[in-house]
Design a protein around this motif. Sequence first.
Motif, PDB file in Angstrom:
ATOM      1  N   SER A   1     -75.253  37.518  65.117  1.00 64.29           N
ATOM      2  CA  SER A   1     -73.838  37.980  64.594  1.00 64.29           C
ATOM      3  C   SER A   1     -74.055  39.391  64.955  1.00 64.29           C
ATOM      4  O   SER A   1     -75.082  40.210  65.170  1.00 64.29           O
ATOM      5  N   VAL A   2     -72.922  40.212  64.455  1.00 63.95           N
ATOM      6  CA  VAL A   2     -72.949  41.669  64.809  1.00 63.95           C
ATOM      7  C   VAL A   2     -73.721  42.224  63.870  1.00 63.95           C
ATOM      8  O   VAL A   2     -74.460  43.176  64.064  1.00 63.95           O
ATOM      9  N   VAL A   3     -73.856  42.009  62.698  1.00 70.11           N
ATOM     10  CA  VAL A   3     -74.626  42.323  61.561  1.00 70.11           C
ATOM     11  C   VAL A   3     -76.354  42.244  62.026  1.00 70.11           C
ATOM     12  O   VAL A   3     -77.159  43.056  61.943  1.00 70.11           O
TER      13      VAL A   3
ATOM     14  N   LYS B   1     -73.616  49.239  62.261  1.00 74.24           N
ATOM     15  CA  LYS B   1     -72.679  48.200  62.473  1.00 74.24           C
ATOM     16  C   LYS B   1     -71.531  48.558  63.094  1.00 74.24           C
ATOM     17  O   LYS B   1     -71.018  48.048  63.964  1.00 74.24           O
ATOM     18  N   GLY B   2     -70.807  49.785  63.018  1.00 73.99           N
ATOM     19  CA  GLY B   2     -69.885  50.132  63.487  1.00 73.99           C
ATOM     20  C   GLY B   2     -70.132  50.454  65.000  1.00 73.99           C
ATOM     21  O   GLY B   2     -69.078  50.347  65.829  1.00 73.99           O
ATOM     22  N   THR B   3     -71.071  51.122  65.388  1.00 72.25           N
ATOM     23  CA  THR B   3     -71.454  51.419  66.782  1.00 72.25           C
ATOM     24  C   THR B   3     -71.474  50.060  67.651  1.00 72.25           C
ATOM     25  O   THR B   3     -71.314  49.967  68.770  1.00 72.25           O
ATOM     26  N   VAL B   4     -72.453  49.243  66.888  1.00 67.74           N
ATOM     27  CA  VAL B   4     -72.657  47.762  67.478  1.00 67.74           C
ATOM     28  C   VAL B   4     -70.897  47.019  67.567  1.00 67.74           C
ATOM     29  O   VAL B   4     -70.994  46.583  68.914  1.00 67.74           O
ATOM     30  N   SER B   5     -70.305  47.117  66.702  1.00 67.26           N
ATOM     31  CA  SER B   5     -68.770  46.530  66.903  1.00 67.26           C
ATOM     32  C   SER B   5     -68.236  46.999  68.161  1.00 67.26           C
ATOM     33  O   SER B   5     -67.512  46.342  69.033  1.00 67.26           O
TER      34      SER B   5
ATOM     35  N   ALA C   1     -76.924  44.600  64.945  1.00 64.00           N
ATOM     36  CA  ALA C   1     -77.470  45.587  64.308  1.00 64.00           C
ATOM     37  C   ALA C   1     -78.745  46.140  63.867  1.00 64.00           C
ATOM     38  O   ALA C   1     -79.386  47.125  64.216  1.00 64.00           O
ATOM     39  N   ALA C   2     -79.135  45.140  62.803  1.00 57.98           N
ATOM     40  CA  ALA C   2     -80.498  45.207  62.281  1.00 57.98           C
ATOM     41  C   ALA C   2     -81.537  44.930  63.465  1.00 57.98           C
ATOM     42  O   ALA C   2     -82.682  45.813  63.463  1.00 57.98           O
ATOM     43  N   ARG C   3     -81.187  44.129  64.077  1.00 62.30           N
ATOM     44  CA  ARG C   3     -82.316  43.975  65.358  1.00 62.30           C
ATOM     45  C   ARG C   3     -82.598  45.193  66.290  1.00 62.30           C
ATOM     46  O   ARG C   3     -83.613  45.427  66.873  1.00 62.30           O
TER      47      ARG C   3
END
Length: 160
Positions: A71-73, A83-87, A76-78
């Motif tokens: 997932s996007v979340v 999260k916004g940057t990853v999205s 981001a954690a990985r």
Amino acid sequence: MVSVKTKAALVAEIDGLISVLKEKFDTGDGADAERDFIAGRLPARLVPVSRRLPTLSMHLLGAVADAEPVSVVGLAARTGQLKGTVSKHVQRLVEAGLVERGPVPGNRKEVQLRLTADGRLVADAHAQMHVEMTRGLREFLQRYSAADLQVLVRILGDLA
């Protein structure tokens, strides 16, 4: 007779060497050895995409390859990114046809990310580049003593 340089002279020499290194790695002509390496391992149709993507997008593509479905979340954690940057970068990867979004079974709110076939090609070329860079660095550093490498580790640790 052995020449012993003053600390100020050594610092000045280091400063000069850093400038030489900057020039060596910044050709100023838009060339990018890493992107050239990746492009050389891709079909011609994917070369423009590989050159256009920001470095973070390439690294996120690699992280999707390592963890898919993710997932996007989770991505981001990985990767330690917001999260916004990853999205934002995932959207670029989707638009480039390298990643696809799909539903998470039992969760209508979340989506999971998977590589497309093209995404796999680009991610594999990017991973090959990192393997080659690591191999080259290890070979280069073999010429130095353990004591020299300990000093380098200390300096780089201080810079980090």
